[in-house]
Design an enzyme around this catalytic site. Structure first.
Site, PDB file in Angstrom:
ATOM      1  N   ILE A 126       0.306  -5.937   1.818  1.00 50.13           N
ATOM      2  CA  ILE A 126      -0.280  -5.857   3.154  1.00 50.13           C
ATOM      3  C   ILE A 126       0.749  -6.364   4.158  1.00 50.13           C
ATOM      4  O   ILE A 126       1.211  -7.505   4.071  1.00 50.13           O
ATOM      5  CB  ILE A 126      -1.574  -6.701   3.242  1.00 50.13           C
ATOM      6  CG1 ILE A 126      -2.573  -6.285   2.165  1.00 50.13           C
ATOM      7  CG2 ILE A 126      -2.164  -6.622   4.640  1.00 50.13           C
ATOM      8  CD1 ILE A 126      -3.014  -4.844   2.203  1.00 50.13           C
ATOM      9  N   GLU A 127       1.090  -5.508   5.100  1.00 50.60           N
ATOM     10  CA  GLU A 127       2.044  -5.837   6.159  1.00 50.60           C
ATOM     11  C   GLU A 127       1.253  -5.997   7.462  1.00 50.60           C
ATOM     12  O   GLU A 127       0.492  -5.110   7.847  1.00 50.60           O
ATOM     13  CB  GLU A 127       3.060  -4.699   6.292  1.00 50.60           C
ATOM     14  CG  GLU A 127       4.131  -4.906   7.311  1.00 50.60           C
ATOM     15  CD  GLU A 127       5.139  -3.752   7.330  1.00 50.60           C
ATOM     16  OE1 GLU A 127       6.016  -3.772   8.217  1.00 50.60           O
ATOM     17  OE2 GLU A 127       5.036  -2.837   6.497  1.00 50.60           O
TER      18      GLU A 127
END
Length: 133
Positions: A126-127
């Protein structure tokens, strides 16, 4: 005229535990958990944010039609946020979510972004990003 798509409506994540996934994305990412009942009468769950959503499929009990090889932990998702990354870092630390990388400069769909990387309960990458002027 060549047909063309205009936007992304939703994606599907295959997950090990619907409740754990809902908790993470609601508590950590600020998304809204939305139960819904499609035409087949089943109960499903989505994670809403902005004008998009993520539909959830439980691994081994996916809904048809589905991806050819639905696999938990195979996603790499980038979310844009107006919240400064410093506030995100404090929030992640307060909730015991380790940062895997960042802040680091990256290239987003519409220009430069500054990003931090974490993992969700299924180890999807997850960015969380801010646009950079």
């Amino acid at each position: 005229m060549q047909p063309a798509v205009g936007s992304l409506d939703h994606i599907v994540l295959t997950v090990a535990d619907i409740a754990a996934t809902c908790d993470f994305y609601q508590r950590i990412m600020g998304m809204v958990v939305e139960p819904f009942t499609p035409a087949d009468g089943s109960l499903r769950y989505a994670l809403k944010f902005g004008v998009q959503k993520i539909n959830l499929h439980k691994a081994g009990a996916e809904f048809e039609p589905k991806a050819d090889k639905p696999t938990k932990g195979s996603a790499d998702l980038c979310f844009l946020s107006e919240t400064p990354l410093d506030a995100w870092l404090e929030h992640l630390d307060a909730n015991g979510v380790p940062v895997e990388d960042g802040p680091v400069r990256r290239s987003g769909a519409n220009g430069p972004i500054l990003s931090v990387y974490i993992r969700d309960p299924d180890r999807n990458l997850i960015e969380i990003s801010n646009k950079v002027e």
